[in-house]
Design an enzyme around this catalytic site. Structure first.
Site, PDB file in Angstrom:
ATOM      1  N   HIS A 182      44.352  28.031  30.945  1.00 19.23           N
ATOM      2  CA  HIS A 182      43.360  28.808  30.457  1.00 19.23           C
ATOM      3  C   HIS A 182      43.601  30.190  30.399  1.00 19.23           C
ATOM      4  O   HIS A 182      43.225  30.992  29.347  1.00 19.23           O
ATOM      5  CB  HIS A 182      42.082  28.822  31.537  1.00 19.23           C
ATOM      6  CG  HIS A 182      41.203  27.459  31.367  1.00 19.23           C
ATOM      7  ND1 HIS A 182      41.857  26.188  31.744  1.00 19.23           N
ATOM      8  CD2 HIS A 182      39.967  27.365  30.874  1.00 19.23           C
ATOM      9  CE1 HIS A 182      40.862  25.392  31.443  1.00 19.23           C
ATOM     10  NE2 HIS A 182      39.850  25.809  30.897  1.00 19.23           N
ATOM     11  N   ILE A 183      44.456  30.846  31.264  1.00 16.89           N
ATOM     12  CA  ILE A 183      45.014  32.249  31.019  1.00 16.89           C
ATOM     13  C   ILE A 183      46.025  32.480  29.930  1.00 16.89           C
ATOM     14  O   ILE A 183      45.861  33.210  29.214  1.00 16.89           O
ATOM     15  CB  ILE A 183      45.538  32.651  32.468  1.00 16.89           C
ATOM     16  CG1 ILE A 183      44.333  32.687  33.522  1.00 16.89           C
ATOM     17  CG2 ILE A 183      46.087  34.349  32.383  1.00 16.89           C
ATOM     18  CD1 ILE A 183      44.860  32.920  34.988  1.00 16.89           C
ATOM     19  N   ASP A 202      55.029  24.540  29.007  1.00 15.96           N
ATOM     20  CA  ASP A 202      54.185  23.888  29.830  1.00 15.96           C
ATOM     21  C   ASP A 202      54.598  22.326  29.846  1.00 15.96           C
ATOM     22  O   ASP A 202      55.095  21.840  29.203  1.00 15.96           O
ATOM     23  CB  ASP A 202      52.658  23.752  29.303  1.00 15.96           C
ATOM     24  CG  ASP A 202      51.690  23.740  30.310  1.00 15.96           C
ATOM     25  OD1 ASP A 202      50.855  24.393  30.467  1.00 15.96           O
ATOM     26  OD2 ASP A 202      51.721  22.492  30.903  1.00 15.96           O
ATOM     27  N   ALA A 259      51.855  37.108  37.394  1.00 19.05           N
ATOM     28  CA  ALA A 259      50.365  37.248  37.987  1.00 19.05           C
ATOM     29  C   ALA A 259      49.853  35.931  38.234  1.00 19.05           C
ATOM     30  O   ALA A 259      48.535  35.743  38.120  1.00 19.05           O
ATOM     31  CB  ALA A 259      49.494  38.059  36.976  1.00 19.05           C
ATOM     32  N   SER A 260      50.556  35.165  38.726  1.00 15.76           N
ATOM     33  CA  SER A 260      50.324  33.671  38.891  1.00 15.76           C
ATOM     34  C   SER A 260      50.169  33.453  40.617  1.00 15.76           C
ATOM     35  O   SER A 260      49.166  33.541  41.288  1.00 15.76           O
ATOM     36  CB  SER A 260      51.171  32.610  38.488  1.00 15.76           C
ATOM     37  OG  SER A 260      52.337  32.716  38.702  1.00 15.76           O
ATOM     38  N   GLU A 290      51.413  38.640  51.582  1.00 14.56           N
ATOM     39  CA  GLU A 290      50.441  39.796  51.248  1.00 14.56           C
ATOM     40  C   GLU A 290      49.586  40.283  52.413  1.00 14.56           C
ATOM     41  O   GLU A 290      49.314  39.367  53.363  1.00 14.56           O
ATOM     42  CB  GLU A 290      49.522  39.304  50.048  1.00 14.56           C
ATOM     43  CG  GLU A 290      50.281  39.061  48.846  1.00 14.56           C
ATOM     44  CD  GLU A 290      49.378  38.450  47.780  1.00 14.56           C
ATOM     45  OE1 GLU A 290      48.044  38.349  48.126  1.00 14.56           O
ATOM     46  OE2 GLU A 290      49.503  38.132  46.604  1.00 14.56           O
ATOM     47  N   HIS A 313      47.539  42.432  43.567  1.00 15.16           N
ATOM     48  CA  HIS A 313      46.804  41.149  43.634  1.00 15.16           C
ATOM     49  C   HIS A 313      45.310  41.323  43.121  1.00 15.16           C
ATOM     50  O   HIS A 313      44.634  41.027  43.472  1.00 15.16           O
ATOM     51  CB  HIS A 313      46.782  40.312  44.999  1.00 15.16           C
ATOM     52  CG  HIS A 313      46.431  38.807  44.718  1.00 15.16           C
ATOM     53  ND1 HIS A 313      46.940  37.847  45.610  1.00 15.16           N
ATOM     54  CD2 HIS A 313      45.713  38.211  43.556  1.00 15.16           C
ATOM     55  CE1 HIS A 313      46.370  36.636  44.809  1.00 15.16           C
ATOM     56  NE2 HIS A 313      45.947  36.749  43.782  1.00 15.16           N
ATOM     57  N   GLY A 315      44.876  40.842  39.342  1.00  9.42           N
ATOM     58  CA  GLY A 315      44.280  40.335  38.276  1.00  9.42           C
ATOM     59  C   GLY A 315      43.047  39.923  37.611  1.00  9.42           C
ATOM     60  O   GLY A 315      42.871  40.071  36.824  1.00  9.42           O
ATOM     61  N   GLY A 316      42.461  39.269  38.693  1.00 12.52           N
ATOM     62  CA  GLY A 316      41.252  39.044  38.446  1.00 12.52           C
ATOM     63  C   GLY A 316      39.903  39.595  39.152  1.00 12.52           C
ATOM     64  O   GLY A 316      38.953  39.280  39.202  1.00 12.52           O
TER      65      GLY A 316
END
Length: 435
Positions: A182-183, A202, A259-260, A290, A313, A315-316
């Site tokens: 999706h990203i 992938d 960013a995963s 973290e 962290h 990104g979202g």
């Protein structure tokens, strides 16, 4: 589409936990469902759950383990983000808990197997922040190509360095996307719109969007890309998938973005590659370890590496993404509580039935989680054989099976009969009747 109607009443639940024997819970309606939300979950979720008729207790921060154990004893639902750890030690105190909502992508903060053994499905929101992450990656690509991180840091130190050496436009450059979900696919569209060539790798075979092209291996992608961005889950196969060997395969002066998940990149090897001048820069949003809370406490070998953008962290972490996450997870929770649906559960069989028609006044929905061993369905169907079963479905995942059936009854007393009989099956984990 909103959550299932809260007008139906949730009746009694019978649970069998190996260490506790059979625990009978008194009947309750939706207005007595107690929801515990932690870590400042978005108000859209709070409003949806309150609208459903539940009692919602909302906390801005995570709780200590002692506080959480005390609070979870009376909760039917708990909603968390990434800081709260729902370990076996905590979950074994949650004798009323029916469902867990992770208002984030990951679920590794929950003991998924233990929750499943107790008949507790776990729901998350794996895709609601896709656009937010994709947009941040685009910003990182541009910032790295122009060394904006270094220039910004210098300006804050009253230093003026107007340079163009090793600063580039991103138009015409090749972006390599590892993980075209999706990203990755959204990022692909945005990057092409800015004139980049997109290749991706992938383990599945997703359909390429636009002019993007798949490559045969990770090594092929690393050798070709000017920018490499990672969008893969945390699995044993992805741990340190970018290490010293993979970094050396990347083109001199190329850039890495992650960013995963923090475990995907070997951080010491990345720091060494940056300081040696092999990579032109990197942008990292996730880390192997973290800090638990905001403030001091972040440490990394990447601090002060050249042309390195470090973000905590986020990104979202946009208002839009958090709102969408709130809607998606809250809808899953209400669908499970009110209608028994386990679609999108990460640790549970995914089972669903269409709604009971409003005209069927004496129809009820039976939902049952039981140990996945031979003979249980025979026992359940023997109990249901005197009644007209409109529809039923059962599926299994690991050691747990989940059964749903809509049953036409002759009278209210049949509810007690069915519930008591199925709740006494030796393999029963939890039985609920919804009507």
């Amino acid at each position: 589409m909103g959550p299932p109607s809260p007008t139906g009443r949730l009746t009694m639940s019978a649970q069998r936990f190996p260490q506790n024997g059979v625990r009978e819970l008194k009947p309750f309606d939706v207005t007595s469902v107690r929801v515990l939300l932690l870590e400042n979950i978005n108000q859209t979720a709070v409003q949806m759950l309150e609208t459903a008729g539940y009692q919602v207790e909302h906390h801005a921060k995570a709780l200590s383990e002692t506080e959480l154990i005390e609070k979870i004893k009376d909760a039917h639902v708990i909603g968390i983000r990434s800081k709260t750890k729902l370990t076996k030690n905590i979950l074994q105190h949650a004798n009323k808990l029916l469902v867990i909502g992770c208002f984030c992508i990951g679920t590794n903060q929950v003991d998924l197997d233990f929750a499943a053994q107790r008949g507790i499905p776990v729901f998350n929101s794996p895709f609601s922040n896709s656009r937010s992450v994709a947009e941040m990656v685009i910003s990182n690509i541009i910032a790295l190509a122009r060394q904006l991180g270094d220039r910004n840091r210098e300006m804050h130190r009253n230093l003026w360095f107007k340079v163009s050496s090793k600063c580039f436009e991103i138009r015409g450059k090749t972006l390599g996307i590892v993980g075209y979900g999706h990203i990755g696919s959204q990022l692909s569209v945005l990057a092409e719109a800015m004139g980049m060539h997109v290749i991706f790798y992938d383990v599945l075979q997703p359909m390429p969007l636009g002019m993007s092209k798949p490559v045969g291996s990770l090594e092929d992608l690393l050798r070709q890309a000017d920018f490499v961005t990672l969008h893969v889950p945390e699995t044993p196969e992805t741990k340190n998938m970018i290490g010293a060997h993979e970094l050396q395969l990347m083109q001199p002066g190329s850039y890495l973005i992650n960013a995963s998940r923090g475990t995907v990149v070997d951080i010491p090897a990345l720091a060494q590659s940056l300081r040696a001048g092999h990579l032109g820069g990197c942008a990292i949003d996730v880390y192997p370890k973290e800090p638990f809370s905001n403030g001091k406490g972040f440490e990394s070998e990447l601090v002060d590496c050249p042309n390195t953008i470090l973000s905590p962290h986020i990104g979202g972490s946009t208002e839009e993404a958090q709102s969408m996450i709130g809607v998606e997870v809250a809808r899953s929770l209400t669908s499970f509580l009110n209608a028994g649906s386990t679609l999108k559960a990460v640790n549970f069989p995914e089972v669903n039935l269409r709604a009971i028609p409003a005209t069927k006044a004496l129809s009820v929905r039976l939902v049952n989680a039981h140990q996945n061993v031979p003979g249980v369905l025979l026992k359940i169907n023997n109990i249901l054989s005197p009644f007209n079963v409109d529809k039923q479905v059962c599926d299994s995942k690991g050691d747990v099976s989940y059964f749903m059936a809509d049953i036409a009854l002759r009278g209210e007393a049949d509810i007690q009969t069915i519930h008591r009989a199925i709740g006494q099956i030796d393999e029963n984990i939890i039985t609920r009747v919804l009507y």
